[in-house]
Design a protein around this motif. Structure first.
Motif, short mmCIF file in Angstrom:
data_model
loop_
_atom_site.label_atom_id
_atom_site.label_comp_id
_atom_site.label_asym_id
_atom_site.label_seq_id
_atom_site.Cartn_x
_atom_site.Cartn_y
_atom_site.Cartn_z
N MET A 145 6.24 9.69 -8.73
CA MET A 145 5.18 8.74 -8.43
C MET A 145 3.84 9.46 -8.51
SD MET A 145 4.71 6.37 -5.02
CE MET A 145 6.43 5.97 -4.95
N LYS A 146 2.88 8.85 -9.18
CA LYS A 146 1.57 9.47 -9.35
C LYS A 146 0.80 9.42 -8.04
CE LYS A 146 1.24 8.39 -14.23
NZ LYS A 146 0.63 7.52 -15.22
N SER A 147 -0.12 10.38 -7.90
CA SER A 147 -0.90 10.49 -6.68
C SER A 147 -1.70 9.22 -6.38
CB SER A 147 -1.85 11.68 -6.79
OG SER A 147 -2.54 11.88 -5.60
N ILE A 148 -2.26 8.59 -7.42
CA ILE A 148 -3.05 7.36 -7.22
C ILE A 148 -2.14 6.23 -6.74
CG2 ILE A 148 -4.42 5.60 -8.41
CD1 ILE A 148 -5.40 7.93 -10.26
N GLU A 149 -0.95 6.13 -7.35
CA GLU A 149 0.02 5.11 -6.93
C GLU A 149 0.43 5.33 -5.47
OE1 GLU A 149 3.30 5.43 -9.60
OE2 GLU A 149 2.21 4.60 -11.29
N GLU A 150 0.64 6.61 -5.12
CA GLU A 150 1.02 6.94 -3.74
C GLU A 150 -0.06 6.50 -2.76
OE1 GLU A 150 1.69 11.14 -3.71
OE2 GLU A 150 3.82 10.92 -4.11
N LYS A 151 -1.32 6.79 -3.10
CA LYS A 151 -2.43 6.44 -2.20
C LYS A 151 -2.50 4.92 -2.03
CE LYS A 151 -4.78 10.54 -1.92
NZ LYS A 151 -5.30 11.22 -0.80
N ASP A 152 -2.35 4.17 -3.13
CA ASP A 152 -2.35 2.70 -3.04
C ASP A 152 -1.19 2.22 -2.17
OD1 ASP A 152 -4.56 2.55 -4.69
OD2 ASP A 152 -3.41 2.11 -6.51
N LEU A 153 -0.03 2.81 -2.38
CA LEU A 153 1.16 2.46 -1.61
C LEU A 153 0.92 2.73 -0.13
CD1 LEU A 153 4.15 1.54 -1.98
CD2 LEU A 153 4.75 3.96 -1.93
N PHE A 154 0.33 3.89 0.16
CA PHE A 154 0.10 4.23 1.56
C PHE A 154 -0.93 3.30 2.20
CE2 PHE A 154 -1.14 6.74 5.25
CZ PHE A 154 0.13 6.99 5.77
N GLU A 155 -1.92 2.89 1.46
CA GLU A 155 -2.91 1.93 1.98
C GLU A 155 -2.22 0.61 2.35
OE1 GLU A 155 -6.06 2.22 3.05
OE2 GLU A 155 -5.68 4.35 2.65
N LYS A 156 -1.28 0.18 1.51
CA LYS A 156 -0.53 -1.04 1.81
C LYS A 156 0.30 -0.86 3.08
CE LYS A 156 -0.23 -2.66 -2.96
NZ LYS A 156 0.63 -2.80 -4.13
N ILE A 157 0.89 0.33 3.22
CA ILE A 157 1.69 0.62 4.42
C ILE A 157 0.80 0.55 5.66
CG2 ILE A 157 2.96 2.44 5.63
CD1 ILE A 157 4.02 3.30 2.82
N LYS A 158 -0.39 1.13 5.57
CA LYS A 158 -1.33 1.11 6.71
C LYS A 158 -1.68 -0.32 7.10
CE LYS A 158 -4.55 4.22 7.30
NZ LYS A 158 -5.65 5.18 7.16
N GLN A 159 -1.64 -1.22 6.13
CA GLN A 159 -1.95 -2.62 6.40
C GLN A 159 -0.72 -3.40 6.87
OE1 GLN A 159 -3.67 -3.86 2.68
NE2 GLN A 159 -5.39 -2.43 2.90
N GLY A 160 0.41 -2.71 7.00
CA GLY A 160 1.62 -3.35 7.54
C GLY A 160 2.55 -3.93 6.50
N ASN A 161 2.41 -3.53 5.25
CA ASN A 161 3.26 -4.04 4.18
C ASN A 161 4.63 -3.36 4.24
OD1 ASN A 161 4.57 -4.35 1.60
ND2 ASN A 161 2.60 -5.00 0.74
N GLU A 162 5.63 -4.11 4.68
CA GLU A 162 6.97 -3.56 4.87
C GLU A 162 7.64 -3.19 3.54
OE1 GLU A 162 9.40 -5.97 7.45
OE2 GLU A 162 7.80 -6.09 8.95
N ARG A 163 7.36 -3.94 2.50
CA ARG A 163 7.96 -3.63 1.19
C ARG A 163 7.44 -2.29 0.67
NH1 ARG A 163 8.80 -8.98 -2.54
NH2 ARG A 163 10.32 -9.93 -1.16
N ALA A 164 6.16 -2.03 0.88
CA ALA A 164 5.59 -0.76 0.45
C ALA A 164 6.24 0.38 1.23
CB ALA A 164 4.07 -0.76 0.67
#
Length: 193
Positions: free
Chosen positions: A1-20
């Motif tokens: 997974m690319k670093s940019i994709e990871e950061k986007d994924l983690f931002e979604k997690i911070k917002q409570g996205n369970e799928r992320a």
């Protein structure tokens, strides 16, 4: 997974996205377990460390800031948790050795502790919900791997992992008063092997 994709994924997690979060878990869980087990040389404890880490990651997701890549953060966190586990166990081992030395000096008999402990362990296992108890016994008493248990009981491996994690937590809580004795016995057996 690319670093940019990871950061986007983690931002979604911070917002409570369970799928992320689930995606992050599925991507790294097995790799982190292997990494942890190489450090502490205990597969079960390694899995517990990684499972507990992901639980805390979700609970504290809104407070976390990751400066490096998410992958680096995950592996560094697990490395630190493993080192803490080793330090903690070294302290407990020393305490257990001191306790045993005192017992031997005072000629105490620990037979009553062993009998009481065996009874308490069996009671604790029996108090587990039926399916969790079955999974625990298949793992600990029959030595089956999680995949084998999942196949035998027609469950997912994740369900087996989750149920084992809950079983171990319950048993740890119920057997708190015996922790030093249990740790010494398991550590002593490992040293003897």
């Amino acid at each position: 997974m690319k670093s940019i994709e990871e950061k986007d994924l983690f931002e979604k997690i911070k917002q409570g996205n369970e799928r992320a979060f689930e995606h992050l878990f599925k991507t790294y869980y097995a790799h982190l377990c292997v990494f942890a087990s190489k450090i502490i040389e205990d597969e079960i404890a390694a899995e517990e460390i990684v499972q507990e880490f992901f639980v805390k990651l979700w609970e504290k997701r809104t407070l976390l800031t990751i400066d490096s890549s998410v992958k680096n953060y995950l592996f560094k966190s697990i490395k630190n948790l493993c080192l803490n586990f080793i330090k903690h166990n070294n302290v407990r081992l020393q305490h257990a050795k001191n306790f045993i030395a005192e017992v031997e000096t005072n000629h105490f008999s620990d037979n009553f502790i062993e009998v009481d402990l065996a009874r308490k362990i069996e009671e604790s296992i029996e108090s587990l919900p039926e399916k969790r108890r079955e999974i625990f016994r298949l793992s600990r008493e029959e030595g089956l791997k999680y995949r084998e248990i999942a196949d035998k009981l027609k469950l997912s491996v994740k369900t087996v992992e989750a149920q084992m994690g809950l079983a171990l937590k319950t048993l740890r809580d119920k057997l708190k008063e015996y922790n030093t004795f249990l740790f010494f016995v398991s550590a002593f057996k490992k040293e003897m092997d």
